[in-house]
Design an enzyme around this catalytic site. Structure first.
Site, short mmCIF file in Angstrom:
data_model
loop_
_atom_site.label_atom_id
_atom_site.label_comp_id
_atom_site.label_asym_id
_atom_site.label_seq_id
_atom_site.Cartn_x
_atom_site.Cartn_y
_atom_site.Cartn_z
N HIS A 117 -10.49 22.47 -93.59
CA HIS A 117 -11.84 22.47 -94.14
C HIS A 117 -12.02 23.81 -94.85
CE1 HIS A 117 -12.33 18.93 -91.61
NE2 HIS A 117 -13.44 18.67 -92.27
N GLU A 179 -10.90 13.31 -97.91
CA GLU A 179 -12.21 12.70 -98.21
C GLU A 179 -12.71 13.12 -99.59
OE1 GLU A 179 -14.69 13.37 -94.70
OE2 GLU A 179 -13.11 12.65 -93.40
N TYR A 246 -14.93 6.19 -89.97
CA TYR A 246 -15.92 6.31 -88.89
C TYR A 246 -16.81 5.08 -88.94
CZ TYR A 246 -14.21 11.05 -88.38
OH TYR A 246 -13.40 12.13 -88.15
N GLU A 270 -8.26 9.94 -90.05
CA GLU A 270 -9.22 10.33 -89.01
C GLU A 270 -9.88 9.04 -88.55
OE1 GLU A 270 -12.24 13.21 -90.17
OE2 GLU A 270 -10.73 14.48 -91.12
#
Ligand SMILES: *[C@@H]1O[C@H](CO)[C@@H](O)[C@H](O)[C@H]1NC(C)=O
Ligand SMILES: *[C@@H]1O[C@H](CO)[C@@H](O)[C@H](O)[C@H]1NC(C)=O
Ligand SMILES: *[C@@H]1O[C@H](CO)[C@@H](O)[C@H](O)[C@H]1NC(C)=O
Ligand SMILES: *[C@@H]1O[C@H](CO)[C@@H](O)[C@H](O)[C@H]1NC(C)=O
Ligand SMILES: *[C@@H]1O[C@H](CO)[C@@H](O)[C@H](O)[C@H]1NC(C)=O
Ligand SMILES: *[C@@H]1O[C@H](CO)[C@@H](O)[C@H](O)[C@H]1NC(C)=O
Length: 329
Positions: A117, A179, A246, A270
């Protein structure tokens, strides 16, 4: 002649898949091809994120999973940068002290993955993970620009960390700029040509200039945002395609067909529930995979409240006949 031929055959191991990095080391080649063949056996690896290096990284949830399920996840993951933090100089935000644990995991037959990140390199004090004010994204292509210099200094620390792992013969499932099809991180939803150029320059810098030959490059958009393949930099720069996902209903994952069509091994980069109340039923994933997504090579669960250990049926997940854990490698 016969003897010579036999000698040749013993000396050369032929793999079906060539890594993006033509100089990839033997172990890295082996792991790519191992992951590639798993779906033909209807099997996939388990994985667990363990936090941000020097900020939250710890093995508590890994150990809890081992205690509860009798199995240790096959893949252990670390993030080299808590990009929302502010610090001067911002370079101190990048950290790889988790390498010690990744090496231990690798020595115990496990695989490791790293994501980052990144703080926004346009900012002199780091931070601004989700804010692109002051950023000209193409400055990342110019190591002489102020932003580019900062970007390069971040990459150099990352490369040091990855090289430490290379020297320990650890192959890394490397998932940078993840992402990118979402509009949340500073590298997200950029002009797709610019994004591809930045990815390729990162690939060239690490493989050619920094001589990192222990990386499998993972392109991981998010299933909740449109156009997951739009930023794909090309077959020569990617080893594995993945989706970050998610959701509360695993059957609802979007983008699978589009990603699989790219023709690379596929993974869940993820995984976690959308609703974070600790009631998500993780045994739904092996069922959804068997029914709809059977080309998966591995899944990588996020940590904290997203982890299987904080939700329901971690035991069923890690004991699924389809799942390969570290102790089963
Ligand atoms: C990282 O570790 C160093 C040395 O222990 C410490 O000074 C620093 O505050 C840590 N950084 C973060 C963000 O926790
Ligand atoms: C796992 O079990 C061992 C042995 O019972 C115990 O020492 C350890 O504290 C447990 N770890 C966790 C994280 O629950
Ligand atoms: C990371 O943090 C550790 C302390 O946990 C510190 O010793 C180290 O110098 C930091 N820097 C890097 C690049 O890992
Ligand atoms: C943009 O630059 C200004 C002036 O240097 C600075 O105060 C501000 O924090 C920067 N914002 C971001 C998001 O980097
Ligand atoms: C981004 O940071 C700037 C400078 O600190 C601030 O003025 C602006 O409101 C922030 N934008 C968003 C979307 O958070
Ligand atoms: C790296 O690991 C692989 C597989 O575990 C092994 O075959 C190889 O000899 C190792 N290479 C080095 C340089 O230690």
């Amino acid at each position: 002649m016969h003897f010579y031929l036999k000698f040749l055959l013993i000396g050369i191991v032929c793999y079906a898949r060539e890594p993006a990095d033509k100089g990839a080391n033997e172990k890295t080649r082996y792991i790519l091809n191992f992951l590639d063949t798993l779906p033909t056996q209807n099997r996939y690896l388990s994985g667990q994120f363990a936090g941000w290096s020097n900020v939250t990284f710890n093995l508590i949830q890994m150990d809890q999973i081992t205690n509860l399920t009798g199995h240790t996840p096959a893949i252990l993951g670390c993030d080299y940068a808590a990009g929302w933090l502010h610090a001067t100089p911002p370079q101190t935000i990048i950290n790889y002290s988790c390498n010690k644990y990744l090496k231990d995991h690798s020595n115990a037959n496990g695989l490791v993955t790293i994501d980052i990140h990144f703080p926004n390199p346009a900012s002199p004090d780091g931070g601004f993970l989700k804010n692109r004010t002051n950023l000209t994204f193409t400055d990342l292509l110019d190591f002489q620009s102020e932003t580019g210099q900062r970007w390069k200094s971040y990459l150099n620390i990352i490369a040091d960390g990855l090289n430490e792992l290379q020297e320990a013969n650890v192959t890394v499932l490397f998932r940078p700029l993840h992402e990118m099809n979402g509009a949340w991180f500073w590298w997200g939803n950029q002009n797709s040509n610019d994004f591809r150029s930045v990815w390729i320059s990162l690939f060239e810098y690490f493989s050619t200039e920094m001589n990192l030959h222990n990386l499998l490059w993972i392109y991981a958009p998010d299933q909740s945002a449109p156009n997951p393949s739009m930023f794909y930099p090309g077959d020569d720069y990617v080893d594995i395609v993945a989706l970050d996902v998610y959701v509360d209903d695993p059957n609802s994952m979007q983008g699978y067909e589009e990603m699989v069509r790219l023709g690379k091994p596929f993974a869940l980069g993820e995984v976690g529930p959308h609703t974070t109340d600790g009631h998500f039923d993780y045994s739904l994933w092996p069922i959804a995979i068997a029914n709809h997504f059977n080309l998966i090579s591995y899944f990588f669960a996020w940590d904290g409240i997203y982890s299987p250990i904080e939700n329901r049926n971690a035991y069923q997940l890690f004991n699924s006949k389809h799942v390969i854990n570290r102790d089963q490698l």
